[in-house]
Write an enzyme that holds these catalytic residues in place. Structure first.
Site, PDB file in Angstrom:
ATOM      1  N   GLU A  56       0.860  -1.189   0.000  1.00 24.81           N
ATOM      2  CA  GLU A  56       0.000   0.000   0.000  1.00 24.81           C
ATOM      3  C   GLU A  56       0.895   1.238   0.000  1.00 24.81           C
ATOM      4  O   GLU A  56       1.816   1.347   0.805  1.00 24.81           O
ATOM      5  CB  GLU A  56      -0.901  -0.025   1.246  1.00 24.81           C
ATOM      6  CG  GLU A  56      -1.854   1.143   1.273  1.00 24.81           C
ATOM      7  CD  GLU A  56      -3.132   0.848   2.071  1.00 24.81           C
ATOM      8  OE1 GLU A  56      -3.540  -0.328   2.173  1.00 24.81           O
ATOM      9  OE2 GLU A  56      -3.722   1.812   2.578  1.00 24.81           O
ATOM     10  N   ARG A  57       0.628   2.135  -0.930  1.00 27.49           N
ATOM     11  CA  ARG A  57       1.426   3.356  -1.105  1.00 27.49           C
ATOM     12  C   ARG A  57       2.890   3.028  -1.385  1.00 27.49           C
ATOM     13  O   ARG A  57       3.788   3.753  -0.976  1.00 27.49           O
ATOM     14  CB  ARG A  57       1.321   4.276   0.120  1.00 27.49           C
ATOM     15  CG  ARG A  57      -0.095   4.551   0.578  1.00 27.49           C
ATOM     16  CD  ARG A  57      -0.966   5.058  -0.521  1.00 27.49           C
ATOM     17  NE  ARG A  57      -2.350   5.271  -0.080  1.00 27.49           N
ATOM     18  CZ  ARG A  57      -3.309   5.657  -0.892  1.00 27.49           C
ATOM     19  NH1 ARG A  57      -3.083   5.847  -2.171  1.00 27.49           N
ATOM     20  NH2 ARG A  57      -4.529   5.836  -0.434  1.00 27.49           N
ATOM     21  N   LYS A  84      -3.893  -0.294  13.921  1.00 28.33           N
ATOM     22  CA  LYS A  84      -4.762   0.757  13.388  1.00 28.33           C
ATOM     23  C   LYS A  84      -6.185   0.313  13.702  1.00 28.33           C
ATOM     24  O   LYS A  84      -6.645  -0.700  13.170  1.00 28.33           O
ATOM     25  CB  LYS A  84      -4.549   0.876  11.878  1.00 28.33           C
ATOM     26  CG  LYS A  84      -5.542   1.783  11.158  1.00 28.33           C
ATOM     27  CD  LYS A  84      -5.192   1.948   9.669  1.00 28.33           C
ATOM     28  CE  LYS A  84      -6.176   2.835   8.939  1.00 28.33           C
ATOM     29  NZ  LYS A  84      -5.810   3.059   7.528  1.00 28.33           N
ATOM     30  N   GLU A 110     -10.612   4.701   9.320  1.00 29.83           N
ATOM     31  CA  GLU A 110     -10.833   4.380   7.915  1.00 29.83           C
ATOM     32  C   GLU A 110     -11.401   2.976   7.720  1.00 29.83           C
ATOM     33  O   GLU A 110     -10.935   2.205   6.891  1.00 29.83           O
ATOM     34  CB  GLU A 110      -9.532   4.536   7.120  1.00 29.83           C
ATOM     35  CG  GLU A 110      -9.002   5.950   7.156  1.00 29.83           C
ATOM     36  CD  GLU A 110      -7.769   6.182   6.289  1.00 29.83           C
ATOM     37  OE1 GLU A 110      -7.667   7.269   5.720  1.00 29.83           O
ATOM     38  OE2 GLU A 110      -6.932   5.282   6.189  1.00 29.83           O
ATOM     39  N   ARG A 135      -2.097   3.428  16.951  1.00 37.78           N
ATOM     40  CA  ARG A 135      -2.042   4.623  16.109  1.00 37.78           C
ATOM     41  C   ARG A 135      -3.130   5.640  16.446  1.00 37.78           C
ATOM     42  O   ARG A 135      -4.268   5.258  16.750  1.00 37.78           O
ATOM     43  CB  ARG A 135      -2.121   4.237  14.630  1.00 37.78           C
ATOM     44  CG  ARG A 135      -0.951   3.377  14.217  1.00 37.78           C
ATOM     45  CD  ARG A 135      -1.054   2.918  12.787  1.00 37.78           C
ATOM     46  NE  ARG A 135      -0.587   3.890  11.832  1.00 37.78           N
ATOM     47  CZ  ARG A 135      -1.273   4.294  10.774  1.00 37.78           C
ATOM     48  NH1 ARG A 135      -2.510   3.866  10.554  1.00 37.78           N
ATOM     49  NH2 ARG A 135      -0.761   5.147   9.916  1.00 37.78           N
ATOM     50  N   ARG A 143     -11.281  17.690  10.590  1.00 39.38           N
ATOM     51  CA  ARG A 143     -10.495  16.467  10.721  1.00 39.38           C
ATOM     52  C   ARG A 143      -9.205  16.705  11.503  1.00 39.38           C
ATOM     53  O   ARG A 143      -8.745  15.839  12.245  1.00 39.38           O
ATOM     54  CB  ARG A 143     -10.193  15.932   9.314  1.00 39.38           C
ATOM     55  CG  ARG A 143      -9.234  14.771   9.311  1.00 39.38           C
ATOM     56  CD  ARG A 143      -9.166  14.128   7.949  1.00 39.38           C
ATOM     57  NE  ARG A 143      -8.015  13.255   7.843  1.00 39.38           N
ATOM     58  CZ  ARG A 143      -7.626  12.669   6.732  1.00 39.38           C
ATOM     59  NH1 ARG A 143      -8.309  12.853   5.615  1.00 39.38           N
ATOM     60  NH2 ARG A 143      -6.570  11.898   6.718  1.00 39.38           N
ATOM     61  N   LYS A 183       1.047  10.538  13.689  1.00 39.80           N
ATOM     62  CA  LYS A 183       1.650  11.069  12.459  1.00 39.80           C
ATOM     63  C   LYS A 183       2.181  12.471  12.724  1.00 39.80           C
ATOM     64  O   LYS A 183       1.631  13.194  13.563  1.00 39.80           O
ATOM     65  CB  LYS A 183       0.615  11.118  11.335  1.00 39.80           C
ATOM     66  CG  LYS A 183       0.217   9.739  10.824  1.00 39.80           C
ATOM     67  CD  LYS A 183      -0.632   9.834   9.559  1.00 39.80           C
ATOM     68  CE  LYS A 183      -1.059   8.421   9.118  1.00 39.80           C
ATOM     69  NZ  LYS A 183      -1.826   8.411   7.861  1.00 39.80           N
ATOM     70  N   ASP A 200      -2.500  14.272   7.345  1.00 40.98           N
ATOM     71  CA  ASP A 200      -2.029  13.028   6.744  1.00 40.98           C
ATOM     72  C   ASP A 200      -0.809  13.211   5.844  1.00 40.98           C
ATOM     73  O   ASP A 200      -0.949  13.207   4.618  1.00 40.98           O
ATOM     74  CB  ASP A 200      -3.171  12.404   5.927  1.00 40.98           C
ATOM     75  CG  ASP A 200      -2.870  10.979   5.518  1.00 40.98           C
ATOM     76  OD1 ASP A 200      -1.878  10.433   6.007  1.00 40.98           O
ATOM     77  OD2 ASP A 200      -3.638  10.427   4.712  1.00 40.98           O
ATOM     78  N   GLU A 257       5.301   9.056  13.921  1.00 42.75           N
ATOM     79  CA  GLU A 257       5.195   8.291  12.675  1.00 42.75           C
ATOM     80  C   GLU A 257       5.445   9.237  11.513  1.00 42.75           C
ATOM     81  O   GLU A 257       4.677  10.171  11.284  1.00 42.75           O
ATOM     82  CB  GLU A 257       3.801   7.659  12.543  1.00 42.75           C
ATOM     83  CG  GLU A 257       3.616   6.887  11.238  1.00 42.75           C
ATOM     84  CD  GLU A 257       2.264   6.177  11.115  1.00 42.75           C
ATOM     85  OE1 GLU A 257       1.831   5.527  12.087  1.00 42.75           O
ATOM     86  OE2 GLU A 257       1.632   6.292  10.050  1.00 42.75           O
ATOM     87  N   GLU A 301       3.831   9.238  -0.634  1.00 45.27           N
ATOM     88  CA  GLU A 301       2.445   9.190  -1.112  1.00 45.27           C
ATOM     89  C   GLU A 301       1.948  10.554  -1.577  1.00 45.27           C
ATOM     90  O   GLU A 301       1.236  10.651  -2.574  1.00 45.27           O
ATOM     91  CB  GLU A 301       1.557   8.674   0.038  1.00 45.27           C
ATOM     92  CG  GLU A 301       0.083   8.722  -0.276  1.00 45.27           C
ATOM     93  CD  GLU A 301      -0.789   8.235   0.881  1.00 45.27           C
ATOM     94  OE1 GLU A 301      -0.238   7.805   1.911  1.00 45.27           O
ATOM     95  OE2 GLU A 301      -2.017   8.276   0.736  1.00 45.27           O
ATOM     96  N   HIS A 303      -3.724  18.733   0.901  1.00 46.35           N
ATOM     97  CA  HIS A 303      -4.637  17.697   0.404  1.00 46.35           C
ATOM     98  C   HIS A 303      -5.347  18.094  -0.888  1.00 46.35           C
ATOM     99  O   HIS A 303      -6.557  17.891  -1.044  1.00 46.35           O
ATOM    100  CB  HIS A 303      -5.684  17.351   1.474  1.00 46.35           C
ATOM    101  CG  HIS A 303      -5.906  15.859   1.593  1.00 46.35           C
ATOM    102  ND1 HIS A 303      -6.259  15.100   0.514  1.00 46.35           N
ATOM    103  CD2 HIS A 303      -5.802  15.008   2.644  1.00 46.35           C
ATOM    104  CE1 HIS A 303      -6.382  13.836   0.899  1.00 46.35           C
ATOM    105  NE2 HIS A 303      -6.084  13.751   2.187  1.00 46.35           N
TER     106      HIS A 303
HETATM  107  C1  BDP Z   1      -3.208   7.352   4.390  1.00 47.89           C
HETATM  108  C2  BDP Z   1      -3.065   6.400   3.271  1.00 47.89           C
HETATM  109  C3  BDP Z   1      -3.706   5.066   3.518  1.00 47.89           C
HETATM  110  C4  BDP Z   1      -3.284   4.549   4.877  1.00 47.89           C
HETATM  111  C5  BDP Z   1      -3.579   5.562   5.939  1.00 47.89           C
HETATM  112  C6  BDP Z   1      -3.040   5.185   7.285  1.00 47.89           C
HETATM  113  O1  BDP Z   1      -3.639   6.992   2.123  1.00 47.89           O
HETATM  114  O2  BDP Z   1      -3.316   4.213   2.492  1.00 47.89           O
HETATM  115  O3  BDP Z   1      -3.917   3.352   5.174  1.00 47.89           O
HETATM  116  O4  BDP Z   1      -2.959   6.773   5.633  1.00 47.89           O
HETATM  117  O5  BDP Z   1      -2.027   5.747   7.681  1.00 47.89           O
HETATM  118  O6  BDP Z   1      -2.217   8.298   4.207  1.00 47.89           O
HETATM  119  O7  BDP Z   1      -3.605   4.343   7.978  1.00 47.89           O
END
Ligand code: BDP
Length: 694
Positions: A158-159, A278, A282, A315, A327, A351, A356, A378, A384, A514
């Site tokens: 992923e990414r 996590k 999401e 996280r 957000r 993060k 993000d 993090e 990305e 973003h």
């Molecule tokens: C976002 C990404 C996604 C990740 C998410 C995360 O787009 O793919 O799953 O963060 O950190 O930046 O959980």
């Protein structure tokens, strides 16, 4: 020269230096028995054979003549060394005279310290430094220095912009790709001591015996290099692989399931590091599915790993699907009320910014928001939101900006930085942990591009020492990756140091954020306003209309500014005192707002987008001039990638300006080229081949 060797490219040193090195260290030994010592001995032999351009043998007993010797203080006791304060993982390198001979000594409390010292010694040589007079003492400030792989079990990353996952689950545990060892060497060389193997969007399957056996095989390869394995825990695993009906963290059966599962993991991997989670983010399952909170969830897992000395990295990347909420405020709102409720072996992984991994964000207010909770950083090494692997953006400057940011003021008026807020309760360390989302895959060059290797390198260096400056790190990396010649290093390091700001300029200047296209985040998409959740839309973030632009997070807006310490709140609440870089992060302003530069906001935005493109043009020129110093293969690839970057910087500039022209009803100031297409053209472009599209 395909980049495979990273910073372990043991090229022969120039002839004068070789003469010096040979006279200083005519014989070499690494004392001791363990697997980590064996790794150090092997690295010393490989490294010096390359650098000295001859077959170097590394002995196991105290060598004669002018010599290099490495070992633990115990092994070196005959030398009566004064022991330096190197802690459990650090090392000291010194030179001394003994009976008319020169001894260069690498000493440490532990075997891993000896290995780190060995790498440091070799790196010193790779940077073209003399051995004579060498004095170096170093110990990590941070206890847990981890890579987070976002790798799925089907090897999709992923990414990921560097090929597939390195972990070949199908061939594990019986086939151990030599690359696993090279991965461990590269990480040990920069002090990384942990790796979370699997995606935070987790698959419970990795906790089944079949996969644990495979993870254990990787752990066996990494162990001599001081690297612990961690896994991501899917919160609903008790249901999915345990056959339970619930994953409620307060349910005794669920707790017992995790305890048994954890004991089983430790049977496979006795030094297993712990879980990364996590949850309720999401769409991932979590304790809130059962009306429990993050502390309930984290503590359940913490109790399971505690008897084995493990940790849980929980996280803080959470935000609800509620359009009335900003957000940027949500992690703080969810976690600050839980301050003090987490077990000692829970680290909240935050993060760097509140949204993000944007090209620029202020630091996350959580860093100054809690007192009795251990926080860890993090960072995202994979780019990305900064142009994937083909845009050159050195992230050392971005991370330094966050780590050094003033976050809090004590009663005595002392300013504490973000780094200061990550205090460790282990006396041997000052910071508890740092994680970097890996940019590593099966590409021969590991990171998708040569310059993205620098970001992996810089993460390790800054995790070891968060006070290290980004420029020194860039210089070390460039010297070891290409050549230590000043004619090369000076311009290239300068290019690296400005590169992230170039990306900010052509993507999201002045605090914008973003604006990336949906899903894959490849290229511009400021017009997007129709996604399922408001806070997935770029339009939610820039709020541009006929009057103005920017997200009002001031005290009269969403009031996110109130989550920061009073001295910051005051500064950032007023557009006049908000630094330009964060202006539109905190304020919604008229297009005619007058900037410090004397330009209007609209003119300033145009100026920045244009400047971003110009910076990339300058980077290309710099790189072209470096051809005499770099092998043709790597030079050409980097040149091609910079050409892509310039094309895409222009695309960003044109698409964003075309869109903002339309929204604001304004023309470009005199002297700027009008975008060659209208917004509809940019909107109509689709990129099915962009990684992350699926
Ligand atoms: C976002 C990404 C996604 C990740 C998410 C995360 O787009 O793919 O799953 O963060 O950190 O930046 O959980």
């Amino acid at each position: 020269e395909d980049g495979y060797d990273l910073w372990l490219r043991y090229e022969q040193a120039p002839v004068e230096l070789r003469a010096d090195y040979n006279s200083q260290i005519s014989s070499i030994a690494v004392l001791g028995q363990g697997a980590t010592i064996a790794a150090a001995r092997q690295e010393m032999a490989t490294g010096l054979s390359g650098i000295l351009d001859r077959t170097v043998t590394v002995g196991t007993a105290m060598p004669r003549g002018n010599a290099l010797v490495a070992g633990t203080y115990d092994e070196l006791s005959g030398l009566d060394l004064e022991s330096a304060d190197v802690g459990p993982e650090g090392y000291a390198i010194t030179q001394m005279r003994r009976n008319g001979r020169v001894l260069t000594v690498i000493a440490a409390e532990s075997e891993i310290g000896v290995l780190y010292g060995t790498f440091a010694f070799l790196q010193h040589l790779l940077q073209g430094e003399p051995i004579a007079g060498m004095e170096l003492v170093s110990r990590p400030a941070t206890e847990h220095r981890l890579l987070n792989h976002w790798d799925n079990l089907d090897r999709y990353v992923e990414r990921g912009y560097a090929g597939q996952s390195l972990w070949d689950w199908h061939k594990l545990p019986d086939y151990l790709d030599p690359r696993y060892t090279d991965y461990a060497r590269a990480n040990a060389a920069i002090g990384v001591n942990g790796t979370s193997l699997t995606n935070v969007n987790a698959n419970a399957e990795v906790l089944t015996p079949q996969y644990l056996e495979k993870a254990a095989a990787l752990a066996d390869v990494f162990r001599p290099y001081g690297i612990k394995v961690y896994l991501t825990a899917r919160f609903s695993a008790p249901i999915e692989i345990g056959g339970l009906e619930t994953a409620d963290p307060l349910d005794e059966e669920v707790q017992a399931w995790w305890q048994t599962k954890t004991d089983e993991i430790y049977n496979y991997i006795p030094d297993f590091g712990g879980f990364l989670v996590k949850a309720n983010s999401e769409g991932q399952p979590g304790p809130q599915d059962y009306d429990r909170n993050h502390a309930d969830g984290a503590n359940m897992l913490a109790d399971a790993v505690a008897p084995h000395g493990g940790i849980v990295m929980w996280r803080a990347f959470v935000y609800a699907a509620d359009e009335t909420q900003d957000r940027a405020k949500q992690a703080w709102e969810e976690f600050v009320p839980l301050d003090g409720e987490f077990r000692d072996n829970v680290l909240i992984q935050v993060k760097n910014g509140p949204i993000d991994f944007q090209p620029r964000e202020p630091f996350s207010p959580l860093f100054a928001g809690v007192e009795d909770t251990t926080l860890m950083m993090e960072f995202q090494i994979t780019k990305e939101y900064l142009g994937f692997a083909t845009h050159l953006a050195y992230l050392g400057t971005m991370w330094e900006e966050t780590l050094d940011a003033p976050a809090e003021r004590t009663g005595e008026g002392e300013t504490l930085t973000v780094t200061d807020m990550m205090v460790s309760d282990n006396d041997d360390y000052t910071v508890s942990a740092m994680a970097g989302v890996a940019n590593i895959g099966t590409d021969r060059n590991w990171s998708g591009s040569i310059f993205d290797q620098a970001n992996w390198y810089a993460f390790g260096r800054l995790a070891w020492d968060p006070e290290q400056d980004a420029e020194t790190v860039a210089r070390e990396w460039a010297a070891m990756t290409f050549t230590p010649e000043a004619e090369f290093l000076d311009p290239v390091v300068e290019m690296m140091m400005g590169s992230r700001e170039a990306v900010v300029d052509y993507m999201t200047p002045l605090g914008l954020h973003h604006l990336m296209a949906t899903g894959h985040h490849y290229g511009p998409g400021p017009w997007v306003d129709d996604l399922g959740r408001p806070d997935w839309n770029p339009a939610y973030y820039h709020k541009a209309d006929e009057e103005g632009i920017g997200f009002d997070r001031s005290s009269t807006g969403s009031d996110a500014v109130s989550q920061y310490a009073p001295f910051l709140r005051e500064q950032w609440d007023d557009p006049a005192t908000t630094p330009d870089e964060l202006l539109l992060w905190f304020h919604h302003l008229s297009w005619d707002y007058e900037m410090g530069s004397g330009r209007t906001l609209w003119e300033e935005i145009v100026f920045y987008y244009e400047r971003g493109v110009q910076k990339v043009e300058a980077m290309r020129t710099t790189w072209d001039e470096m051809a005499p110093y770099v092998d043709a293969e790597r030079h050409a690839q980097i040149a091609d990638f910079l050409a892509i970057q310039e094309k895409e910087a222009r695309w960003w500039r044109n698409a964003c300006l075309a869109y903002f022209m339309e929204v604001s009803g304004r023309d470009l100031p005199d002297g700027y080229d009008v975008p060659p297409h209208d917004v509809d053209y940019y909107k109509s472009r689709h990129f099915p081949s962009a990684p992350g599209n699926g």
